[in-house]
Design a protein around this motif. Structure first.
Motif, PDB file in Angstrom:
ATOM      1  N   MET A  32       0.846  -1.201   0.000  1.00 45.37           N
ATOM      2  CA  MET A  32       0.000   0.000   0.000  1.00 45.37           C
ATOM      3  C   MET A  32       0.881   1.250   0.000  1.00 45.37           C
ATOM      4  O   MET A  32       0.561   2.238  -0.660  1.00 45.37           O
ATOM      5  N   ALA A  33       1.985   1.185   0.718  1.00 43.76           N
ATOM      6  CA  ALA A  33       2.906   2.322   0.802  1.00 43.76           C
ATOM      7  C   ALA A  33       3.736   2.500  -0.474  1.00 43.76           C
ATOM      8  O   ALA A  33       4.364   3.540  -0.653  1.00 43.76           O
ATOM      9  N   HIS A  34       3.736   1.490  -1.344  1.00 48.56           N
ATOM     10  CA  HIS A  34       4.506   1.535  -2.590  1.00 48.56           C
ATOM     11  C   HIS A  34       3.588   1.134  -3.747  1.00 48.56           C
ATOM     12  O   HIS A  34       3.649  -0.004  -4.240  1.00 48.56           O
ATOM     13  N   PRO A  35       2.736   2.048  -4.212  1.00 44.09           N
ATOM     14  CA  PRO A  35       1.725   1.706  -5.213  1.00 44.09           C
ATOM     15  C   PRO A  35       2.286   1.180  -6.535  1.00 44.09           C
ATOM     16  O   PRO A  35       1.603   0.453  -7.238  1.00 44.09           O
ATOM     17  N   LYS A  36       3.524   1.544  -6.867  1.00 46.45           N
ATOM     18  CA  LYS A  36       4.112   1.036  -8.114  1.00 46.45           C
ATOM     19  C   LYS A  36       4.649  -0.372  -7.957  1.00 46.45           C
ATOM     20  O   LYS A  36       5.074  -0.993  -8.917  1.00 46.45           O
ATOM     21  N   GLY A  37       4.651  -0.874  -6.725  1.00 46.11           N
ATOM     22  CA  GLY A  37       5.116  -2.228  -6.466  1.00 46.11           C
ATOM     23  C   GLY A  37       6.491  -2.257  -5.837  1.00 46.11           C
ATOM     24  O   GLY A  37       7.181  -1.235  -5.748  1.00 46.11           O
ATOM     25  N   LEU A  38       6.848  -3.451  -5.404  1.00 46.81           N
ATOM     26  CA  LEU A  38       8.153  -3.673  -4.781  1.00 46.81           C
ATOM     27  C   LEU A  38       8.784  -4.936  -5.347  1.00 46.81           C
ATOM     28  O   LEU A  38       8.076  -5.905  -5.663  1.00 46.81           O
ATOM     29  N   LEU A  61      -2.208 -14.322  -1.177  1.00 48.62           N
ATOM     30  CA  LEU A  61      -2.740 -13.011  -1.550  1.00 48.62           C
ATOM     31  C   LEU A  61      -3.056 -12.949  -3.046  1.00 48.62           C
ATOM     32  O   LEU A  61      -4.055 -12.346  -3.457  1.00 48.62           O
ATOM     33  N   GLN A  62      -2.235 -13.589  -3.849  1.00 46.89           N
ATOM     34  CA  GLN A  62      -2.456 -13.614  -5.293  1.00 46.89           C
ATOM     35  C   GLN A  62      -3.710 -14.431  -5.629  1.00 46.89           C
ATOM     36  O   GLN A  62      -4.536 -14.006  -6.439  1.00 46.89           O
ATOM     37  N   GLU A  63      -3.875 -15.584  -4.995  1.00 44.87           N
ATOM     38  CA  GLU A  63      -5.058 -16.412  -5.229  1.00 44.87           C
ATOM     39  C   GLU A  63      -6.343 -15.699  -4.825  1.00 44.87           C
ATOM     40  O   GLU A  63      -7.399 -15.921  -5.409  1.00 44.87           O
ATOM     41  N   ALA A  64      -6.248 -14.809  -3.834  1.00 53.63           N
ATOM     42  CA  ALA A  64      -7.406 -14.031  -3.382  1.00 53.63           C
ATOM     43  C   ALA A  64      -7.650 -12.805  -4.273  1.00 53.63           C
ATOM     44  O   ALA A  64      -8.605 -12.067  -4.056  1.00 53.63           O
ATOM     45  N   GLY A  65      -6.764 -12.571  -5.224  1.00 51.54           N
ATOM     46  CA  GLY A  65      -6.918 -11.439  -6.130  1.00 51.54           C
ATOM     47  C   GLY A  65      -6.482 -10.110  -5.546  1.00 51.54           C
ATOM     48  O   GLY A  65      -6.805  -9.051  -6.083  1.00 51.54           O
ATOM     49  N   LEU A  66      -5.722 -10.142  -4.464  1.00 57.20           N
ATOM     50  CA  LEU A  66      -5.302  -8.918  -3.786  1.00 57.20           C
ATOM     51  C   LEU A  66      -3.970  -8.379  -4.299  1.00 57.20           C
ATOM     52  O   LEU A  66      -3.715  -7.180  -4.223  1.00 57.20           O
ATOM     53  N   VAL A  67      -3.129  -9.275  -4.778  1.00 56.57           N
ATOM     54  CA  VAL A  67      -1.771  -8.919  -5.190  1.00 56.57           C
ATOM     55  C   VAL A  67      -1.497  -9.509  -6.559  1.00 56.57           C
ATOM     56  O   VAL A  67      -1.969 -10.605  -6.880  1.00 56.57           O
ATOM     57  N   GLU A  68      -0.745  -8.762  -7.361  1.00 55.94           N
ATOM     58  CA  GLU A  68      -0.279  -9.327  -8.634  1.00 55.94           C
ATOM     59  C   GLU A  68       1.234  -9.455  -8.575  1.00 55.94           C
ATOM     60  O   GLU A  68       1.920  -8.587  -8.035  1.00 55.94           O
ATOM     61  N   VAL A  69       1.721 -10.566  -9.060  1.00 54.98           N
ATOM     62  CA  VAL A  69       3.152 -10.864  -9.053  1.00 54.98           C
ATOM     63  C   VAL A  69       3.595 -10.965 -10.504  1.00 54.98           C
ATOM     64  O   VAL A  69       3.039 -11.749 -11.280  1.00 54.98           O
ATOM     65  N   THR A  70       4.582 -10.148 -10.859  1.00 58.21           N
ATOM     66  CA  THR A  70       5.097 -10.132 -12.226  1.00 58.21           C
ATOM     67  C   THR A  70       6.535 -10.621 -12.201  1.00 58.21           C
ATOM     68  O   THR A  70       7.367 -10.076 -11.471  1.00 58.21           O
ATOM     69  N   LYS A  71       6.792 -11.660 -12.998  1.00 60.72           N
ATOM     70  CA  LYS A  71       8.151 -12.218 -13.071  1.00 60.72           C
ATOM     71  C   LYS A  71       8.752 -11.866 -14.419  1.00 60.72           C
ATOM     72  O   LYS A  71       8.089 -11.921 -15.440  1.00 60.72           O
ATOM     73  N   GLY A  72       9.997 -11.458 -14.359  1.00 62.96           N
ATOM     74  CA  GLY A  72      10.700 -11.097 -15.578  1.00 62.96           C
ATOM     75  C   GLY A  72      12.189 -11.109 -15.336  1.00 62.96           C
ATOM     76  O   GLY A  72      12.674 -11.788 -14.416  1.00 62.96           O
ATOM     77  N   GLY A  75      18.264  -7.380 -17.027  1.00 65.00           N
ATOM     78  CA  GLY A  75      19.516  -7.908 -17.564  1.00 65.00           C
ATOM     79  C   GLY A  75      19.379  -9.417 -17.679  1.00 65.00           C
ATOM     80  O   GLY A  75      18.414  -9.918 -18.238  1.00 65.00           O
ATOM     81  N   ASN A  76      20.325 -10.154 -17.125  1.00 67.73           N
ATOM     82  CA  ASN A  76      20.267 -11.618 -17.140  1.00 67.73           C
ATOM     83  C   ASN A  76      19.731 -12.198 -15.844  1.00 67.73           C
ATOM     84  O   ASN A  76      19.727 -13.405 -15.666  1.00 67.73           O
ATOM     85  N   ARG A  77      19.307 -11.341 -14.919  1.00 67.75           N
ATOM     86  CA  ARG A  77      18.862 -11.813 -13.603  1.00 67.75           C
ATOM     87  C   ARG A  77      17.342 -11.850 -13.515  1.00 67.75           C
ATOM     88  O   ARG A  77      16.671 -10.919 -13.958  1.00 67.75           O
ATOM     89  N   PRO A  78      16.821 -12.891 -12.900  1.00 68.59           N
ATOM     90  CA  PRO A  78      15.373 -12.927 -12.684  1.00 68.59           C
ATOM     91  C   PRO A  78      14.951 -11.803 -11.730  1.00 68.59           C
ATOM     92  O   PRO A  78      15.686 -11.455 -10.807  1.00 68.59           O
ATOM     93  N   HIS A  79      13.782 -11.228 -12.013  1.00 69.24           N
ATOM     94  CA  HIS A  79      13.283 -10.119 -11.192  1.00 69.24           C
ATOM     95  C   HIS A  79      11.772 -10.303 -10.993  1.00 69.24           C
ATOM     96  O   HIS A  79      11.030 -10.434 -11.960  1.00 69.24           O
ATOM     97  N   THR A  80      11.349 -10.312  -9.741  1.00 68.84           N
ATOM     98  CA  THR A  80       9.938 -10.465  -9.407  1.00 68.84           C
ATOM     99  C   THR A  80       9.460  -9.180  -8.750  1.00 68.84           C
ATOM    100  O   THR A  80      10.079  -8.694  -7.802  1.00 68.84           O
ATOM    101  N   THR A  81       8.366  -8.638  -9.275  1.00 66.77           N
ATOM    102  CA  THR A  81       7.762  -7.434  -8.727  1.00 66.77           C
ATOM    103  C   THR A  81       6.365  -7.765  -8.232  1.00 66.77           C
ATOM    104  O   THR A  81       5.621  -8.500  -8.881  1.00 66.77           O
ATOM    105  N   CYS A  82       6.009  -7.206  -7.074  1.00 64.58           N
ATOM    106  CA  CYS A  82       4.701  -7.449  -6.467  1.00 64.58           C
ATOM    107  C   CYS A  82       4.014  -6.108  -6.257  1.00 64.58           C
ATOM    108  O   CYS A  82       4.659  -5.139  -5.866  1.00 64.58           O
ATOM    109  N   ARG A  83       2.707  -6.076  -6.518  1.00 64.99           N
ATOM    110  CA  ARG A  83       1.944  -4.868  -6.243  1.00 64.99           C
ATOM    111  C   ARG A  83       0.504  -5.225  -5.956  1.00 64.99           C
ATOM    112  O   ARG A  83       0.030  -6.291  -6.340  1.00 64.99           O
TER     113      ARG A  83
END
Length: 125
Positions: A32-38, A61-72, A75-83
């Protein structure tokens, strides 16, 4: 959710069990404090969770539809963002409104007993 006027005024039905768990409450507050995600790593540090615990709570939280998790990748490193999702933000605000009511009710009850709020952990001593 507003509480019923005449039956079970202290049931606090709006205290959403999905959100109310300590770790998930911390996750929701952080997001909530970071609307663009973390980033996953930042969320892990902010909430003091292990990789496995964070993953599991995010899944709930994702199954409840409260949070979206984006994986990408960055560079060459995996990066997961949550919002928070828009419905997740609304549901969390509704939850907070119920929680505020609970705190007001507890403070009123403490006042009736003439007990200081600091004794309830509501104010610093």
């Amino acid at each position: 959710m507003p509480k019923s006027e005449n039956s079970a005024p202290f049931s606090y039905d709006g205290l959403d069990r999905v959100i109310h768990e300590k770790a998930r409450l911390g996750l929701m507050t952080s997001l909530m404090a970071h609307p663009k995600g973390l980033a996953f790593a930042d969320l892990k540090q902010l909430c003091g969770l292990t990789d496995g615990n964070l993953s599991r709570h995010l899944q709930v939280l994702q199954e409840a539809g409260l949070v979206e998790v984006t994986k990408g990748y960055e560079g060459n490193r995996p990066h997961t963002t949550c919002r928070l999702t828009k419905p997740g933000r609304r549901r969390f605000l509704d939850y907070l409104a119920v929680l505020e009511g609970l705190v007001r009710d507890a403070a009123r009850a403490a006042g009736r007993e003439q007990a200081p709020l600091s004794g309830l952990g509501m104010l610093p001593t």
